[in-house]
Motif scaffolding. Sequence first.
Motif, PDB file in Angstrom:
ATOM      1  N   GLU A  73      11.724 -42.091   9.541  1.00  0.00           N
ATOM      2  CA  GLU A  73      11.494 -42.714   8.227  1.00  0.00           C
ATOM      3  C   GLU A  73      12.864 -42.954   7.593  1.00  0.00           C
ATOM      4  OE1 GLU A  73       8.370 -42.775   6.035  1.00  0.00           O
ATOM      5  OE2 GLU A  73       9.732 -43.918   4.758  1.00  0.00           O
ATOM      6  N   GLY A  74      13.205 -44.209   7.401  1.00  0.00           N
ATOM      7  CA  GLY A  74      14.511 -44.521   6.829  1.00  0.00           C
ATOM      8  C   GLY A  74      15.656 -43.927   7.633  1.00  0.00           C
ATOM      9  N   GLY A  75      15.489 -43.888   8.960  1.00  0.00           N
ATOM     10  CA  GLY A  75      16.542 -43.371   9.827  1.00  0.00           C
ATOM     11  C   GLY A  75      16.497 -41.862  10.022  1.00  0.00           C
ATOM     12  N   ARG A  76      15.675 -41.183   9.264  1.00  0.00           N
ATOM     13  CA  ARG A  76      15.557 -39.713   9.418  1.00  0.00           C
ATOM     14  C   ARG A  76      14.429 -39.375  10.373  1.00  0.00           C
ATOM     15  NH1 ARG A  76      17.790 -36.457   4.899  1.00  0.00           N
ATOM     16  NH2 ARG A  76      16.381 -34.833   5.626  1.00  0.00           N
ATOM     17  N   LYS A  77      14.741 -38.542  11.350  1.00  0.00           N
ATOM     18  CA  LYS A  77      13.794 -38.188  12.394  1.00  0.00           C
ATOM     19  C   LYS A  77      12.598 -37.425  11.823  1.00  0.00           C
ATOM     20  CE  LYS A  77      14.221 -36.639  17.201  1.00  0.00           C
ATOM     21  NZ  LYS A  77      13.165 -35.607  17.334  1.00  0.00           N
ATOM     22  N   LEU A  78      11.423 -37.734  12.306  1.00  0.00           N
ATOM     23  CA  LEU A  78      10.207 -37.032  11.896  1.00  0.00           C
ATOM     24  C   LEU A  78       9.599 -36.317  13.091  1.00  0.00           C
ATOM     25  CD1 LEU A  78       8.336 -39.806   9.851  1.00  0.00           C
ATOM     26  CD2 LEU A  78       9.634 -37.881   8.923  1.00  0.00           C
ATOM     27  N   ARG A  79       8.814 -35.304  12.807  1.00  0.00           N
ATOM     28  CA  ARG A  79       8.068 -34.629  13.866  1.00  0.00           C
ATOM     29  C   ARG A  79       6.911 -35.522  14.306  1.00  0.00           C
ATOM     30  NH1 ARG A  79       6.547 -28.352  13.839  1.00  0.00           N
ATOM     31  NH2 ARG A  79       5.787 -28.257  15.996  1.00  0.00           N
ATOM     32  N   LYS A  80       6.726 -35.621  15.628  1.00  0.00           N
ATOM     33  CA  LYS A  80       5.652 -36.457  16.175  1.00  0.00           C
ATOM     34  C   LYS A  80       4.277 -35.956  15.755  1.00  0.00           C
ATOM     35  CE  LYS A  80       7.410 -38.077  20.614  1.00  0.00           C
ATOM     36  NZ  LYS A  80       7.430 -37.632  22.027  1.00  0.00           N
ATOM     37  N   ASN A  81       3.397 -36.887  15.488  1.00  0.00           N
ATOM     38  CA  ASN A  81       1.997 -36.543  15.220  1.00  0.00           C
ATOM     39  C   ASN A  81       1.136 -37.708  15.710  1.00  0.00           C
ATOM     40  OD1 ASN A  81      -0.378 -35.450  14.224  1.00  0.00           O
ATOM     41  ND2 ASN A  81       0.014 -36.119  12.109  1.00  0.00           N
ATOM     42  N   TRP A  82       0.753 -37.677  16.971  1.00  0.00           N
ATOM     43  CA  TRP A  82      -0.010 -38.781  17.567  1.00  0.00           C
ATOM     44  C   TRP A  82      -1.416 -38.840  16.999  1.00  0.00           C
ATOM     45  CZ3 TRP A  82       1.930 -42.507  20.604  1.00  0.00           C
ATOM     46  CH2 TRP A  82       3.103 -42.273  21.326  1.00  0.00           C
ATOM     47  N   ASN A  83      -1.850 -40.048  16.651  1.00  0.00           N
ATOM     48  CA  ASN A  83      -3.227 -40.257  16.211  1.00  0.00           C
ATOM     49  C   ASN A  83      -3.696 -41.642  16.626  1.00  0.00           C
ATOM     50  OD1 ASN A  83      -2.462 -38.306  13.462  1.00  0.00           O
ATOM     51  ND2 ASN A  83      -4.355 -38.006  14.586  1.00  0.00           N
ATOM     52  N   PRO A  84      -4.982 -41.777  16.917  1.00  0.00           N
ATOM     53  CA  PRO A  84      -5.504 -43.125  17.150  1.00  0.00           C
ATOM     54  C   PRO A  84      -5.437 -43.933  15.865  1.00  0.00           C
ATOM     55  CG  PRO A  84      -7.274 -41.488  17.306  1.00  0.00           C
ATOM     56  CD  PRO A  84      -6.006 -40.737  17.058  1.00  0.00           C
ATOM     57  N   SER A  85      -5.087 -45.199  15.989  1.00  0.00           N
ATOM     58  CA  SER A  85      -4.957 -46.042  14.806  1.00  0.00           C
ATOM     59  C   SER A  85      -5.494 -47.432  15.127  1.00  0.00           C
ATOM     60  CB  SER A  85      -3.476 -46.133  14.415  1.00  0.00           C
ATOM     61  OG  SER A  85      -3.293 -46.949  13.280  1.00  0.00           O
ATOM     62  N   TRP A  86      -6.204 -48.001  14.186  1.00  0.00           N
ATOM     63  CA  TRP A  86      -6.663 -49.386  14.322  1.00  0.00           C
ATOM     64  C   TRP A  86      -5.521 -50.293  13.850  1.00  0.00           C
ATOM     65  CZ3 TRP A  86     -10.430 -51.605  16.919  1.00  0.00           C
ATOM     66  CH2 TRP A  86     -10.718 -52.943  16.668  1.00  0.00           C
ATOM     67  N   VAL A  87      -4.947 -51.026  14.808  1.00  0.00           N
ATOM     68  CA  VAL A  87      -3.736 -51.799  14.541  1.00  0.00           C
ATOM     69  C   VAL A  87      -4.103 -53.273  14.393  1.00  0.00           C
ATOM     70  CG1 VAL A  87      -1.410 -52.328  15.343  1.00  0.00           C
ATOM     71  CG2 VAL A  87      -2.464 -50.136  15.951  1.00  0.00           C
ATOM     72  N   VAL A  88      -3.637 -53.878  13.323  1.00  0.00           N
ATOM     73  CA  VAL A  88      -3.949 -55.284  13.040  1.00  0.00           C
ATOM     74  C   VAL A  88      -2.648 -56.039  12.814  1.00  0.00           C
ATOM     75  CG1 VAL A  88      -5.164 -56.866  11.475  1.00  0.00           C
ATOM     76  CG2 VAL A  88      -6.163 -54.624  11.998  1.00  0.00           C
ATOM     77  N   LEU A  89      -2.458 -57.105  13.596  1.00  0.00           N
ATOM     78  CA  LEU A  89      -1.269 -57.954  13.451  1.00  0.00           C
ATOM     79  C   LEU A  89      -1.684 -59.242  12.765  1.00  0.00           C
ATOM     80  CD1 LEU A  89       1.665 -58.651  14.016  1.00  0.00           C
ATOM     81  CD2 LEU A  89       1.040 -59.200  16.360  1.00  0.00           C
ATOM     82  N   VAL A  90      -1.247 -59.403  11.522  1.00  0.00           N
ATOM     83  CA  VAL A  90      -1.575 -60.584  10.730  1.00  0.00           C
ATOM     84  C   VAL A  90      -0.291 -61.172  10.184  1.00  0.00           C
ATOM     85  CG1 VAL A  90      -2.843 -61.517   8.753  1.00  0.00           C
ATOM     86  CG2 VAL A  90      -3.784 -59.606  10.016  1.00  0.00           C
ATOM     87  N   GLY A  91      -0.048 -62.445  10.466  1.00  0.00           N
ATOM     88  CA  GLY A  91       1.167 -63.079   9.963  1.00  0.00           C
ATOM     89  C   GLY A  91       2.388 -62.317  10.428  1.00  0.00           C
ATOM     90  N   ASN A  92       3.215 -61.864   9.476  1.00  0.00           N
ATOM     91  CA  ASN A  92       4.463 -61.168   9.799  1.00  0.00           C
ATOM     92  C   ASN A  92       4.320 -59.657   9.721  1.00  0.00           C
ATOM     93  OD1 ASN A  92       5.281 -63.788   9.656  1.00  0.00           O
ATOM     94  ND2 ASN A  92       6.399 -63.550   7.726  1.00  0.00           N
TER      95      ASN A  92
END
Length: 128
Positions: free
Chosen positions: A25-44
Amino acid sequence: SSPDSDGMTPELEKAGLLNKTKIAEGGRKLRKNWNPSWVVLVGNSLMFFKDPKTQNSDSWKPGNSCPESSVDLRGAQLQWANELSSKKNVFKLRTVTGNEFLLQSDTDSVIREWYSTILKVIDRLDKE
Ligand code: I3S
């Protein structure tokens, strides 16, 4: 006339279920937390909604709920990143603001299609 006769509604490029974790986040490393996600690509934008299976059937649909988060693909970088996970079929998306996501699918064809579709959008925006 088509639903987008004014040309102002961005086009739905792709939607589907992927595994997702944010790793920076903003270049700062985060701990992984995998989750299923509904991904939608619209425009940009790449938008992440809750997995529809974990909630009532309509609430993930764009218009019915806000995405959990949304990524502007302008200036973003995409790369395969199998070295960043023990899972197979992983790529990393990095935004200009330094947010980094890993996206993954066990199905080779699914992840390849997402990779090429997102890359097409990034390349199109680079040329504008
Ligand atoms: O790259 P890492 O840190 O080994 O990633 C794994 C861990 O984040 C793990 O969480 P905890 O350290 O909180 O137990 C996750 O459960 C794993 O899924 C992460 O590894 P993979 O290889 O699945 O990306």
